[in-house]
Design a protein around this motif. Structure first.
Motif, PDB file in Angstrom:
ATOM      1  N   GLY A   1      -1.152   1.496  -6.402  1.00 40.81           N
ATOM      2  CA  GLY A   1      -2.505   1.930  -6.070  1.00 40.81           C
ATOM      3  C   GLY A   1      -3.469   0.768  -5.942  1.00 40.81           C
ATOM      4  N   ILE A   2      -3.377  -0.183  -6.870  1.00 45.36           N
ATOM      5  CA  ILE A   2      -4.238  -1.369  -6.796  1.00 45.36           C
ATOM      6  C   ILE A   2      -3.941  -2.140  -5.517  1.00 45.36           C
ATOM      7  CG2 ILE A   2      -4.811  -3.567  -7.899  1.00 45.36           C
ATOM      8  CD1 ILE A   2      -4.106  -2.294 -10.580  1.00 45.36           C
TER       9      ILE A   2
ATOM     10  N   VAL B   1      -5.627  -0.504  -2.576  1.00 36.91           N
ATOM     11  CA  VAL B   1      -7.070  -0.769  -2.593  1.00 36.91           C
ATOM     12  C   VAL B   1      -7.352  -2.177  -2.054  1.00 36.91           C
ATOM     13  CG1 VAL B   1      -9.109  -1.078  -4.048  1.00 36.91           C
ATOM     14  CG2 VAL B   1      -7.532   0.801  -4.501  1.00 36.91           C
ATOM     15  N   LEU B   2      -6.600  -3.163  -2.535  1.00 30.75           N
ATOM     16  CA  LEU B   2      -6.796  -4.544  -2.088  1.00 30.75           C
ATOM     17  C   LEU B   2      -6.474  -4.695  -0.605  1.00 30.75           C
ATOM     18  CD1 LEU B   2      -5.350  -6.454  -5.180  1.00 30.75           C
ATOM     19  CD2 LEU B   2      -7.756  -6.071  -4.588  1.00 30.75           C
ATOM     20  N   ASN B   3      -5.490  -3.913  -0.131  1.00 32.42           N
ATOM     21  CA  ASN B   3      -5.177  -3.920   1.297  1.00 32.42           C
ATOM     22  C   ASN B   3      -6.354  -3.408   2.121  1.00 32.42           C
ATOM     23  OD1 ASN B   3      -4.055  -1.698   3.513  1.00 32.42           O
ATOM     24  ND2 ASN B   3      -3.161  -3.726   3.752  1.00 32.42           N
ATOM     25  N   TYR B   4      -6.996  -2.323   1.657  1.00 33.68           N
ATOM     26  CA  TYR B   4      -8.155  -1.785   2.368  1.00 33.68           C
ATOM     27  C   TYR B   4      -9.306  -2.782   2.382  1.00 33.68           C
ATOM     28  CZ  TYR B   4      -5.766   2.747   1.946  1.00 33.68           C
ATOM     29  OH  TYR B   4      -4.854   3.773   2.026  1.00 33.68           O
ATOM     30  N   LEU B   5      -9.447  -3.546   1.303  1.00 33.08           N
ATOM     31  CA  LEU B   5     -10.565  -4.479   1.203  1.00 33.08           C
ATOM     32  C   LEU B   5     -10.346  -5.763   1.997  1.00 33.08           C
ATOM     33  CD1 LEU B   5     -11.407  -4.183  -2.616  1.00 33.08           C
ATOM     34  CD2 LEU B   5     -12.731  -3.262  -0.712  1.00 33.08           C
TER      35      LEU B   5
ATOM     36  N   LEU C   1       2.512  -7.734  -0.390  1.00 33.61           N
ATOM     37  CA  LEU C   1       2.113  -9.028  -0.951  1.00 33.61           C
ATOM     38  C   LEU C   1       1.394  -8.837  -2.279  1.00 33.61           C
ATOM     39  CD1 LEU C   1       1.747 -12.105  -0.640  1.00 33.61           C
ATOM     40  CD2 LEU C   1      -0.375 -11.633   0.593  1.00 33.61           C
ATOM     41  N   PHE C   2       0.438  -7.917  -2.312  1.00 35.79           N
ATOM     42  CA  PHE C   2      -0.288  -7.644  -3.553  1.00 35.79           C
ATOM     43  C   PHE C   2       0.635  -7.024  -4.599  1.00 35.79           C
ATOM     44  CE2 PHE C   2      -3.913  -7.428  -0.467  1.00 35.79           C
ATOM     45  CZ  PHE C   2      -4.591  -8.529  -0.959  1.00 35.79           C
ATOM     46  N   TYR C   3       1.516  -6.130  -4.159  1.00 40.45           N
ATOM     47  CA  TYR C   3       2.443  -5.456  -5.081  1.00 40.45           C
ATOM     48  C   TYR C   3       3.315  -6.485  -5.802  1.00 40.45           C
ATOM     49  CZ  TYR C   3       5.768  -1.899  -6.664  1.00 40.45           C
ATOM     50  OH  TYR C   3       6.569  -1.070  -7.430  1.00 40.45           O
TER      51      TYR C   3
ATOM     52  N   THR D   1      11.016  -4.791  -6.391  1.00 43.32           N
ATOM     53  CA  THR D   1       9.729  -5.353  -5.981  1.00 43.32           C
ATOM     54  C   THR D   1       9.859  -6.166  -4.696  1.00 43.32           C
ATOM     55  OG1 THR D   1       8.986  -5.446  -8.288  1.00 43.32           O
ATOM     56  CG2 THR D   1       7.828  -6.846  -6.702  1.00 43.32           C
ATOM     57  N   LEU D   2      10.861  -7.031  -4.644  1.00 44.98           N
ATOM     58  CA  LEU D   2      11.071  -7.847  -3.445  1.00 44.98           C
ATOM     59  C   LEU D   2      11.512  -6.981  -2.271  1.00 44.98           C
ATOM     60  CD1 LEU D   2      12.854 -10.945  -5.042  1.00 44.98           C
ATOM     61  CD2 LEU D   2      10.439 -10.688  -4.429  1.00 44.98           C
ATOM     62  N   GLY D   3      12.306  -5.947  -2.573  1.00 41.01           N
ATOM     63  CA  GLY D   3      12.722  -5.025  -1.520  1.00 41.01           C
ATOM     64  C   GLY D   3      11.544  -4.271  -0.938  1.00 41.01           C
ATOM     65  N   LEU D   4      10.620  -3.852  -1.802  1.00 44.49           N
ATOM     66  CA  LEU D   4       9.437  -3.145  -1.313  1.00 44.49           C
ATOM     67  C   LEU D   4       8.563  -4.072  -0.475  1.00 44.49           C
ATOM     68  CD1 LEU D   4       7.412  -0.465  -3.044  1.00 44.49           C
ATOM     69  CD2 LEU D   4       6.166  -2.389  -2.111  1.00 44.49           C
ATOM     70  N   PHE D   5       8.472  -5.329  -0.882  1.00 49.65           N
ATOM     71  CA  PHE D   5       7.718  -6.311  -0.093  1.00 49.65           C
ATOM     72  C   PHE D   5       8.292  -6.396   1.319  1.00 49.65           C
ATOM     73  CE2 PHE D   5       7.346 -10.665   1.516  1.00 49.65           C
ATOM     74  CZ  PHE D   5       5.972 -10.836   1.498  1.00 49.65           C
TER      75      PHE D   5
END
Length: 214
Positions: free
Chosen positions: A56-57, A60-64, A71-73, A100-104
């Motif tokens: 979720g964070i 939010v950072l992607n929208y901003l 990358l943020f994840y 995590t790396l797979g999701l990136f």
């Protein structure tokens, strides 16, 4: 009068004995779970919504900023995993890093291969939240976490005795409040529906005694 005999089909089913997952089954589950997490994020992003935890964070950072969600994840998850090293097994940490790396990678690929022109917010919330829940379920059943916030929840449970469910709710609530810097109240409320959809999946199916074949 003696009781009538009970047919085998009417007798209570005995739980099937647990069978350890093979390495191949674990690898496949990590792949499928990561795909589902990525797809859920794609649906939520298409609806302009967020979810709980680090994901979720990241939205939010992607929208901003417009920078990639993955990358943020990754940037948020890896330090949080480092905090939990002493309380969590190395196998859990390694599997979660792989996720995590797979999701990136998968979210980066999705940005180039999936184009959703429009999706209603109720559908984005319910479908996206449910898909994320199923992904989290697959990962949990095979000893991996969905990201740094989940690992922190387990760490606080093991080291401080904090209730995992309540801690996760607290974190998700804080993330939704934080999302107000980028989202209007309406989108935050739809995002709450998505968080509830994710939690509902885990509440119903992530319990001891499930997956016994009955």
């Amino acid at each position: 009068m003696s009781a009538e005999p009970v047919s085998p089909a009417e007798q209570p089913a005995e739980p099937a004995p647990g069978v350890p997952h093979t390495n191949l089954e674990d690898a496949y589950a990590l792949f499928v779970g990561t795909v589902q997490l990525s797809l859920g994020l794609v649906l939520l992003k298409a609806g302009g919504l967020v979810t709980g935890g680090v994901a979720g964070i990241s939205l939010v950072l992607n929208y901003l900023t417009g920078l990639p969600v993955g990358l943020f994840y990754t940037a948020l998850t890896l330090p949080l995993l480092a905090i939990t090293l002493r309380a969590m097994s190395w196998l859990f940490i390694v599997k979660t890093v792989i996720v995590t790396l797979g999701l990136f990678a998968m979210t980066a690929i999705a940005a180039q291969t999936i184009d959703i022109d429009w999706i209603s917010r109720p559908v984005a919330a319910l479908a996206g939240g449910s898909v994320i829940g199923m992904g989290a379920l697959a990962l949990a059943r095979h000893g991996a976490g969905t990201g740094g916030s989940g690992a922190v929840v387990l760490w606080l449970y093991r080291t401080r005795g904090w209730n995992a469910g309540r801690t996760q709710l607290l974190i998700d609530g804080c993330v939704l409040l934080f999302s107000l810097v980028a989202l209007d109240v309406t989108r935050v409320l739809w995002s709450l529906l998505g968080v509830m959809a994710t939690g509902g999946i885990l509440y119903v199916w992530h319990r001891p005694g499930r997956y016994t074949g009955y």
